[in-house]
Design a protein around this motif. Structure first.
Motif, PDB file in Angstrom:
ATOM      1  N   VAL A  83      -5.817  -2.798  16.802  1.00 25.26           N
ATOM      2  CA  VAL A  83      -4.358  -2.876  16.907  1.00 25.26           C
ATOM      3  C   VAL A  83      -3.842  -1.824  17.882  1.00 25.26           C
ATOM      4  O   VAL A  83      -3.016  -2.118  18.760  1.00 25.26           O
ATOM      5  N   VAL A  84      -4.330  -0.587  17.752  1.00 18.83           N
ATOM      6  CA  VAL A  84      -3.890   0.491  18.656  1.00 18.83           C
ATOM      7  C   VAL A  84      -4.293   0.181  20.097  1.00 18.83           C
ATOM      8  O   VAL A  84      -3.497   0.355  21.038  1.00 18.83           O
ATOM      9  N   VAL A 141       1.261  -0.062  18.426  1.00 21.64           N
ATOM     10  CA  VAL A 141       0.471   1.175  18.449  1.00 21.64           C
ATOM     11  C   VAL A 141       0.801   2.033  17.221  1.00 21.64           C
ATOM     12  O   VAL A 141      -0.097   2.578  16.566  1.00 21.64           O
ATOM     13  N   TYR A 142       2.071   2.136  16.907  1.00 25.69           N
ATOM     14  CA  TYR A 142       2.497   2.969  15.770  1.00 25.69           C
ATOM     15  C   TYR A 142       1.898   2.465  14.461  1.00 25.69           C
ATOM     16  O   TYR A 142       1.415   3.257  13.637  1.00 25.69           O
ATOM     17  N   VAL A 143       1.949   1.146  14.247  1.00 29.35           N
ATOM     18  CA  VAL A 143       1.416   0.576  13.004  1.00 29.35           C
ATOM     19  C   VAL A 143      -0.074   0.875  12.878  1.00 29.35           C
ATOM     20  O   VAL A 143      -0.554   1.288  11.809  1.00 29.35           O
ATOM     21  N   GLY A 144      -0.827   0.670  13.959  1.00 27.29           N
ATOM     22  CA  GLY A 144      -2.264   0.948  13.905  1.00 27.29           C
ATOM     23  C   GLY A 144      -2.550   2.413  13.657  1.00 27.29           C
ATOM     24  O   GLY A 144      -3.426   2.757  12.848  1.00 27.29           O
ATOM     25  N   PHE A 149       1.404  -7.228  15.150  1.00 24.21           N
ATOM     26  CA  PHE A 149       2.250  -6.298  14.394  1.00 24.21           C
ATOM     27  C   PHE A 149       2.172  -6.620  12.903  1.00 24.21           C
ATOM     28  O   PHE A 149       1.994  -5.732  12.063  1.00 24.21           O
ATOM     29  N   LEU A 150       2.287  -7.898  12.569  1.00 20.16           N
ATOM     30  CA  LEU A 150       2.204  -8.319  11.166  1.00 20.16           C
ATOM     31  C   LEU A 150       0.822  -8.040  10.586  1.00 20.16           C
ATOM     32  O   LEU A 150       0.688  -7.536   9.465  1.00 20.16           O
ATOM     33  N   VAL A 151      -0.225  -8.377  11.338  1.00 19.23           N
ATOM     34  CA  VAL A 151      -1.591  -8.149  10.862  1.00 19.23           C
ATOM     35  C   VAL A 151      -1.828  -6.669  10.618  1.00 19.23           C
ATOM     36  O   VAL A 151      -2.455  -6.271   9.620  1.00 19.23           O
ATOM     37  N   GLY A 152      -1.320  -5.818  11.517  1.00 18.07           N
ATOM     38  CA  GLY A 152      -1.453  -4.377  11.330  1.00 18.07           C
ATOM     39  C   GLY A 152      -0.813  -3.903  10.032  1.00 18.07           C
ATOM     40  O   GLY A 152      -1.354  -3.041   9.331  1.00 18.07           O
TER      41      GLY A 152
END
Length: 358
Positions: free
Chosen positions: A340-341, A247-250, A194-197
């Motif tokens: 990420v997704v 998923v949202y962040v990606g 999540f952070l990396v995204g």
């Protein structure tokens, strides 16, 4: 803590109602008074349990003080080998008194003292007083000044850790929970991803600091609420929700085309969800009621330190890649967001439909 006291009182009253020849509700009482130079204890053990392990029949013979006097050493030796008190990991040597008959409770009472050479940061009580009975419980009351802390020791939980309300106790809590927070964020692949995204798009130091701070503030709120049992959604909802946040962040990275940077708001919104995930781990660590505030603060501080380490390493690597080639930077965002997704989708399906593992 009040519930434990009520339960102990109820059990004591029920035990008095049992005839002497019947097996009472299996329990013992251990009261410990923590002082600067010693721990004074009182142990109450039912004659039925003592008689069983000393092969005394019938148990009522242990209500005769003259008879009990013949078993003084045997009783002390038996119970001393089944009760251990440690200070900062060091086993304390006990000084026991001879058992005294408490006829109205069908019990024996023993006094014990543990000398302290310095103020401890942690105390650990380990007790398995009557292992022959799998239902046996030991009710522990720890008194320190005007504060009472209670615990129940049984076959499933034979050890209880206590942090005194002193400077040494606070330091012990910090030493325990700061590394735990760092460890959890560094081994938690979902929180890390999540952070990396959020870091894939890069940005200034101020922008990245806002993202991390927003995430910290949000998860600190829900972590505290859950740890205090004010709000506690089940893991079967929280874990898939954490996956969806990834998923949202990606997806947001792939769809964004300039405009205002809203990553801090995304981090803040989903930080609430991740906080509940942190709380599930923290509950398993058996938070010390005596130092609940310090343990929450220390765990959050550890998580923040871990996050900053990740941000420092990952953001620096991404920035170095972009400085070399703008094209490589764009490819990084695209490929990284796809990963990420994909990972978030896999975790979502796994946690929603296969929570016990595939």
């Amino acid at each position: 803590m009040k519930r434990l006291g009520i339960a102990a009182t109820a059990l004591a009253l029920l035990a008095l109602a049992f005839p002497a020849s019947a097996h009472p509700i299996p329990f013992s009482f251990l009261d410990l008074h923590v002082k600067p130079d010693a721990i004074d204890g009182t142990l109450i053990a039912h004659i039925f349990d003592v008689a069983h392990d000393l092969h005394v029949d019938p148990p009522e013979r242990l209500l005769d003080p003259a008879f009990v006097a013949r078993y003084d050493e045997a009783v002390v030796k038996m119970l001393a080998g089944r009760l251990e008190v440690m200070a900062d990991g060091r086993v304390l040597m006990p000084v026991w008194s001879a058992p005294v008959v408490v006829a109205d409770r069908q019990s024996l009472r023993l006094q014990v003292t543990f000398r302290l050479d310095r103020a401890p940061g942690t105390l650990a009580i380990a007790a398995s007083l009557f292992p022959y009975d799998p239902m046996h419980q030991t009710f522990v009351n720890i008194y320190e000044g005007d504060t009472l802390t209670q615990a129940i020791l049984d076959r499933g939980k034979a050890r209880f850790e206590y942090f005194p309300g002193t400077r040494q106790g606070v330091l012990a809590v910090i030493r325990r929970f700061v590394p735990a927070g760092i460890h959890h964020i560094l081994i938690g692949p979902d929180h890390l991803l999540f952070l990396v995204g959020l870091l894939l798009l890069g940005g200034t130091v101020r922008q990245l600091a806002l993202v991390v701070t927003a995430f910290t503030v949000a998860h600190s709120i829900t972590l505290s609420l859950a740890a205090l049992n004010i709000v506690s959604p089940p893991a079967r909802i929280i874990e898939p929700a954490i996956a969806l946040s990834i998923v949202y962040v990606g997806a947001d990275n792939l769809l964004v085309h300039g405009g205002r940077d809203v990553r801090a708001w995304i981090a803040f919104a989903f930080g609430f969800v991740h906080g509940f995930g942190f709380a599930n781990v923290l509950r398993e660590m058996d938070l010390p009621a005596r130092a609940l505030g310090w343990s929450l603060f220390s765990f959050n501080l550890g998580v923040e330190i871990g996050q900053l380490l990740v941000v420092l390493v990952v953001a620096s690597a991404f920035a170095a890649l972009r400085a070399r080639s703008e094209t490589a930077g764009r490819r990084l965002v695209f490929a990284g967001s796809i990963v990420v997704v994909a990972a978030g989708t896999f975790w979502f399906v796994q946690r929603l439909f296969f929570p016990g593992g595939v």
